[in-house]
Design a protein around this motif. Structure first.
Motif, PDB file in Angstrom:
ATOM      1  N   GLU A 173       0.803  -1.210  -0.026  1.00 24.43           N
ATOM      2  CA  GLU A 173       0.069   0.210  -0.048  1.00 24.43           C
ATOM      3  C   GLU A 173       0.747   1.222  -0.021  1.00 24.43           C
ATOM      4  OE1 GLU A 173      -2.130  -0.024   3.778  1.00 24.43           O
ATOM      5  OE2 GLU A 173      -2.389   2.179   3.426  1.00 24.43           O
ATOM      6  N   HIS A 174       1.978   1.239   1.038  1.00 22.18           N
ATOM      7  CA  HIS A 174       2.849   2.340   0.888  1.00 22.18           C
ATOM      8  C   HIS A 174       3.483   2.757  -0.542  1.00 22.18           C
ATOM      9  CE1 HIS A 174       5.463   5.273   2.869  1.00 22.18           C
ATOM     10  NE2 HIS A 174       6.364   4.735   3.023  1.00 22.18           N
ATOM     11  N   PHE A 175       3.909   1.418  -1.050  1.00 20.89           N
ATOM     12  CA  PHE A 175       4.799   1.435  -2.577  1.00 20.89           C
ATOM     13  C   PHE A 175       3.817   2.462  -3.226  1.00 20.89           C
ATOM     14  CE2 PHE A 175       5.852   0.036  -6.537  1.00 20.89           C
ATOM     15  CZ  PHE A 175       7.236   0.135  -6.534  1.00 20.89           C
ATOM     16  N   ALA A 176       2.521   1.683  -3.502  1.00 20.17           N
ATOM     17  CA  ALA A 176       1.412   2.231  -4.585  1.00 20.17           C
ATOM     18  C   ALA A 176       1.270   3.645  -4.407  1.00 20.17           C
ATOM     19  CB  ALA A 176       0.173   1.572  -4.407  1.00 20.17           C
ATOM     20  N   ASN A 177       1.203   4.162  -3.007  1.00 25.28           N
ATOM     21  CA  ASN A 177       0.836   5.697  -2.632  1.00 25.28           C
ATOM     22  C   ASN A 177       2.146   6.477  -3.095  1.00 25.28           C
ATOM     23  OD1 ASN A 177      -1.444   5.201  -1.491  1.00 25.28           O
ATOM     24  ND2 ASN A 177      -0.645   5.163   0.469  1.00 25.28           N
ATOM     25  N   VAL A 178       3.256   5.778  -2.780  1.00 19.03           N
ATOM     26  CA  VAL A 178       4.631   6.731  -3.060  1.00 19.03           C
ATOM     27  C   VAL A 178       4.948   6.704  -4.458  1.00 19.03           C
ATOM     28  CG1 VAL A 178       6.897   6.823  -2.731  1.00 19.03           C
ATOM     29  CG2 VAL A 178       5.388   6.304  -0.947  1.00 19.03           C
ATOM     30  N   ASP A 179       4.615   5.470  -5.324  1.00 14.55           N
ATOM     31  CA  ASP A 179       4.750   5.394  -6.817  1.00 14.55           C
ATOM     32  C   ASP A 179       3.994   6.358  -7.546  1.00 14.55           C
ATOM     33  OD1 ASP A 179       6.429   3.941  -8.767  1.00 14.55           O
ATOM     34  OD2 ASP A 179       4.117   2.959  -9.511  1.00 14.55           O
ATOM     35  N   LYS A 180       2.717   6.607  -7.093  1.00 13.67           N
ATOM     36  CA  LYS A 180       1.890   7.806  -7.766  1.00 13.67           C
ATOM     37  C   LYS A 180       2.382   8.998  -7.851  1.00 13.67           C
ATOM     38  CE  LYS A 180      -3.025   8.460  -8.100  1.00 13.67           C
ATOM     39  NZ  LYS A 180      -3.273   9.843  -7.795  1.00 13.67           N
ATOM     40  N   VAL A 181       2.633   9.292  -6.608  1.00 19.49           N
ATOM     41  CA  VAL A 181       3.126  10.639  -6.356  1.00 19.49           C
ATOM     42  C   VAL A 181       4.604  10.797  -7.321  1.00 19.49           C
ATOM     43  CG1 VAL A 181       4.064  12.297  -4.472  1.00 19.49           C
ATOM     44  CG2 VAL A 181       1.989  10.988  -4.169  1.00 19.49           C
ATOM     45  N   ALA A 182       5.445   9.944  -6.905  1.00 21.06           N
ATOM     46  CA  ALA A 182       6.797  10.037  -7.502  1.00 21.06           C
ATOM     47  C   ALA A 182       6.618   9.983  -9.062  1.00 21.06           C
ATOM     48  CB  ALA A 182       7.745   8.984  -7.240  1.00 21.06           C
ATOM     49  N   LYS A 183       5.888   9.395  -9.665  1.00 19.43           N
ATOM     50  CA  LYS A 183       5.885   9.231 -11.054  1.00 19.43           C
ATOM     51  C   LYS A 183       5.244  10.797 -11.482  1.00 19.43           C
ATOM     52  CE  LYS A 183       5.940   4.580 -12.345  1.00 19.43           C
ATOM     53  NZ  LYS A 183       5.376   3.462 -11.915  1.00 19.43           N
ATOM     54  N   GLU A 184       4.240  11.175 -10.897  1.00 20.38           N
ATOM     55  CA  GLU A 184       3.713  12.561 -11.146  1.00 20.38           C
ATOM     56  C   GLU A 184       4.724  13.662 -11.183  1.00 20.38           C
ATOM     57  OE1 GLU A 184       0.232  12.994  -8.926  1.00 20.38           O
ATOM     58  OE2 GLU A 184      -0.864  11.397  -9.984  1.00 20.38           O
ATOM     59  N   ALA A 185       5.604  13.542 -10.119  1.00 16.86           N
ATOM     60  CA  ALA A 185       6.673  14.813  -9.813  1.00 16.86           C
ATOM     61  C   ALA A 185       7.815  14.513 -10.239  1.00 16.86           C
ATOM     62  CB  ALA A 185       6.701  14.706  -8.146  1.00 16.86           C
ATOM     63  N   LYS A 186       7.967  13.043 -11.001  1.00 23.85           N
ATOM     64  CA  LYS A 186       9.360  12.623 -11.578  1.00 23.85           C
ATOM     65  C   LYS A 186      10.515  12.783 -10.817  1.00 23.85           C
ATOM     66  CE  LYS A 186       8.216  13.914 -16.556  1.00 23.85           C
ATOM     67  NZ  LYS A 186       6.830  13.693 -16.158  1.00 23.85           N
ATOM     68  N   THR A 187      10.169  12.084  -9.470  1.00 20.72           N
ATOM     69  CA  THR A 187      11.252  11.962  -8.373  1.00 20.72           C
ATOM     70  C   THR A 187      11.448  10.519  -8.121  1.00 20.72           C
ATOM     71  OG1 THR A 187       9.466  12.237  -6.645  1.00 20.72           O
ATOM     72  CG2 THR A 187      10.792  14.136  -7.089  1.00 20.72           C
ATOM     73  N   ALA A 188      12.297  10.197  -7.645  1.00 25.57           N
ATOM     74  CA  ALA A 188      12.770   8.714  -7.260  1.00 25.57           C
ATOM     75  C   ALA A 188      12.748   8.372  -5.753  1.00 25.57           C
ATOM     76  CB  ALA A 188      13.657   8.126  -7.827  1.00 25.57           C
ATOM     77  N   THR A 189      11.771   7.430  -5.082  1.00 24.22           N
ATOM     78  CA  THR A 189      11.892   7.183  -3.614  1.00 24.22           C
ATOM     79  C   THR A 189      12.098   5.654  -3.563  1.00 24.22           C
ATOM     80  OG1 THR A 189      10.732   9.343  -2.989  1.00 24.22           O
ATOM     81  CG2 THR A 189      10.558   7.124  -1.528  1.00 24.22           C
ATOM     82  N   LEU A 190      12.903   5.458  -2.619  1.00 23.25           N
ATOM     83  CA  LEU A 190      13.222   4.048  -2.027  1.00 23.25           C
ATOM     84  C   LEU A 190      12.590   3.868  -0.754  1.00 23.25           C
ATOM     85  CD1 LEU A 190      16.504   2.317  -2.617  1.00 23.25           C
ATOM     86  CD2 LEU A 190      15.337   2.055  -0.666  1.00 23.25           C
ATOM     87  N   ILE A 191      11.688   2.894  -0.536  1.00 22.82           N
ATOM     88  CA  ILE A 191      11.189   2.700   0.685  1.00 22.82           C
ATOM     89  C   ILE A 191      11.692   1.315   1.349  1.00 22.82           C
ATOM     90  CG2 ILE A 191       8.946   3.879  -0.041  1.00 22.82           C
ATOM     91  CD1 ILE A 191       7.638   0.901  -0.077  1.00 22.82           C
ATOM     92  N   SER A 192      11.421   1.254   2.575  1.00 23.84           N
ATOM     93  CA  SER A 192      11.691  -0.070   3.254  1.00 23.84           C
ATOM     94  C   SER A 192      13.208  -0.414   3.352  1.00 23.84           C
ATOM     95  CB  SER A 192      10.846  -1.168   2.889  1.00 23.84           C
ATOM     96  OG  SER A 192       9.522  -0.462   3.078  1.00 23.84           O
ATOM     97  N   CYS A 193      13.967   0.762   3.578  1.00 24.51           N
ATOM     98  CA  CYS A 193      15.325   0.290   3.534  1.00 24.51           C
ATOM     99  C   CYS A 193      15.821   0.173   5.185  1.00 24.51           C
ATOM    100  CB  CYS A 193      16.202   1.459   2.848  1.00 24.51           C
ATOM    101  SG  CYS A 193      17.956   0.999   2.662  1.00 24.51           S
ATOM    102  N   GLY A 194      16.696  -0.486   5.431  1.00 24.38           N
ATOM    103  CA  GLY A 194      17.356  -0.582   6.646  1.00 24.38           C
ATOM    104  C   GLY A 194      17.826  -1.959   6.923  1.00 24.38           C
ATOM    105  N   TRP A 195      17.441  -2.824   7.956  1.00 21.33           N
ATOM    106  CA  TRP A 195      18.062  -4.228   7.907  1.00 21.33           C
ATOM    107  C   TRP A 195      16.762  -5.285   8.012  1.00 21.33           C
ATOM    108  CZ3 TRP A 195      17.323  -7.437  12.562  1.00 21.33           C
ATOM    109  CH2 TRP A 195      16.922  -6.672  13.634  1.00 21.33           C
ATOM    110  N   ASP A 196      15.715  -5.065   8.530  1.00 16.63           N
ATOM    111  CA  ASP A 196      14.513  -5.987   7.973  1.00 16.63           C
ATOM    112  C   ASP A 196      13.507  -4.962   8.148  1.00 16.63           C
ATOM    113  OD1 ASP A 196      12.904  -7.755   7.391  1.00 16.63           O
ATOM    114  OD2 ASP A 196      13.385  -9.204   9.349  1.00 16.63           O
TER     115      ASP A 196
END
Ligand code: NDP
Length: 323
Positions: A98-121
Motif C-alpha cells: 500500500e505504501h509503495f503504491a501511494n509513493v509510486d503514484k506521487v513520484a511518477k507525477e513529480a518525476k522524483t525517485a523514492t526508495l522505501i523500506s530500507c534498513g536491516w529488516d
C-alpha cells in the motif's frame, strides 16, 4: 559535487543517519526538518520546520525520512516525494504494498525517485532472502531476530499498572539455529523460534505475580511465545539495559542434487539498531541518487539498486578489490 542530504524527523534513526553522513567522502548534510521548533542537532547542522521543505528544492539531492513507521512515514514519504528524491525505513511489512503504491503514484507525477523500506529488516535481510532463495530454489528459509530490544514490546509492558520501566529482548532459540546450521530443516515459526525475555521495574507496592501474568497473557505481544519475566531495580535497568542493540539471522538450508546440502547464513549483531539502520539508509541514498541520475522515477526498494551503486568505489576499483 557532493551528494546533498536532508533529514526529515529527528529521533534515534535520524541521529544514526547524521553520524553516518559524517563518514561519507561524497556527501554533506544540508539540514534537518522537524515538526518541533528549536531542536538542537548533534552535529550542529541547522534545523528547519516542515513548512520550509519546498524552499530547499534544488538544494538537496536526497531526503532521508526518519519518522516512525506507525503513523509518520505513511504521510510524510508521499508528501516529501512531491519535491525530492527520498528514502525511508518503513517497516510495517503488511502495509508495504500500500505504501509503495501511494509513493509510486506521487513520484511518477513529480518525476522524483523514492526508495522505501530500507534498513536491516526490511532491507539487508530482504536482500539476503532473495539471494538465498534464487541460488537454492529447493530448500527452506528462516529469519530469526535478536538478541535485541523490541521497543514495541517494551512500551507495551510499561503501560501495565504498577510497572515503572521495562525492557524486552527478543532472543532466538539456539537449538533451532544449530539444527539449521547442521543442514536440518526443522519445522519452526516465529513463535516457536524465539524467547521473549523481560526486565521489569515494578512499583514498591505492586503485585509482581499479577504483572507477570498480565505480560504473559498479553495478546498480539506475548501469547504464543515462551516468555521469561525478571524483576530488577531501576538502577540495574539503567546500568545493564540502556542500549538499543539488535540483530538476527537469515538462513537457508537447501540442496542442489539429492543429498548434496548447502547452508547459507547471514547474521547481524548490532550495538545500536538505529545507528546501523541509519548507515544502511545512507549507503542506499547514494544508490538512489545514482538511480535518479540514470533517469529513474517512481517508487523503488533495495531490490532495484545494483550493489555497485551503493559503494563509494568505482566499478574498476570494485572489480580489482572486491570480486
Ligand atoms: P523515534 O521515535 O526516535 O523518532 C520518530 C519521530 O518522532 C522523529 O522523526 C521525530 O519527528 C519524533 N520525535 C523523536 N524524538 C522526539 C521527542 N523527544 N519528542 C517528540 N517527538 C520526537 O523513532 P526511531 O528514530 O527510533 O525509529 C524510526 C523508525 O525507524 C521506526 O518507526 C521504525 O519503523 C524504523 N526502523 C526501521 C528499521 C528497518 O530495518 N527497516 C530498523 C529500525 C527502525 P519530529 O522531529 O518531526 O518531531
Amino acid at each position: 559535487m557532493n551528494i546533498r542530504i536532508g533529514i526529515v524527523g529527528y529521533g534515534n534513526l535520524a541521529r544514526g543517519v547524521e553520524a553516518s553522513v559524517q563518514l561519507q567522502p561524497d556527501m554533506e548534510l544540508i539540514g534537518v526538518f522537524s515538526r518541533r521548533q528549536g531542536i538542537e542537532t548533534v552535529s550542529g547542522v541547522p534545523t528547519y520546520t516542515m513548512e520550509d521543505i519546498p524552499n530547499f528544492k534544488g538544494k538537496i539531492d536526497v531526503m532521508v525520512l526518519c519518522g516512525g513507521s506507525a503513523t509518520d512515514l505513511i504521510e510524510q514519504t508521499p508528501m516529501v516525494t512531491k519535491y525530492f528524491n527520498c528514502i525511508d525505513s518503513f517497516d510495517t511489512h503488511a502495509r508495504i504494498p500500500e505504501h509503495f503504491a501511494n509513493v509510486d503514484k506521487v513520484a511518477k507525477e513529480a518525476k522524483t525517485a523514492t526508495l522505501i523500506s530500507c534498513g536491516w529488516d526490511p532491507g539487508m535481510f530482504s536482500l539476503q532472502r532473495v539471494y538465498a532463495e534464487a541460488i537454492l530454489p529447493k530448500g527452506k528459509s528462516y529469519t530469526f531476530w535478536g538478541r535485541g530490544v523490541s521497543q514495541g514490546h517494551s512500551d507495551a509492558i510499561r503501560r501495565i499498572d504498577g510497572v515503572l520501566d521495562a525492557r524486552q529482548y527478543t532472543v532466538p532459540k539456539e537449538q533451532y539455529l544449530e539444527a539449521i546450521r547442521n543442514g536440518e530443516t526443522p519445522d519452526v515459526d516465529g513463535y516457536k523460534g524465539h524467547l521473549r525475555e523481560c526486565y521489569v521495574v515494578a512499583a514498591p507496592d505492586a503485585d509482581k505475580a499479577k504483572i507477570e501474568n498480565e505480560i504473559k497473557t498479553m495478546k498480539n505481544y506475548f501469547v504464543g511465545y515462551e516468555t521469561v519475566v525478571n524483576f530488577i531495580s531501576q538502577e540495574e535497568l539503567d546500568r545493564d539495559h540502556k542500549g538499543i542493540p539488535h540483530g538476527g539471522f537469515v538462513l537457508r538450508s537447501g540442496e542442489s542434487t539429492e543429498g548434496t546440502r548447502h547452508v547459507i547464513e547471514y547474521s547481524l549483531k548490532l550495538d545500536s539498531n538505529p545507528e546501523f539502520t541509519g548507515s544502511a539508509l545512507v549507503a542506499y541514498a547514494r544508490g538512489l541518487y545514482r538511480l535518479a541520475k540514470h533517469g529513474g522515477t517512481g517508487c523503488y526498494t533495495v531490490f532495484d539498486i545494483p550493489p555497485a551503486w551503493i559503494s563509494t568505489q568505482s566499478a574498476e576499483e570494485l572489480r580489482a578489490h572486491s570480486l
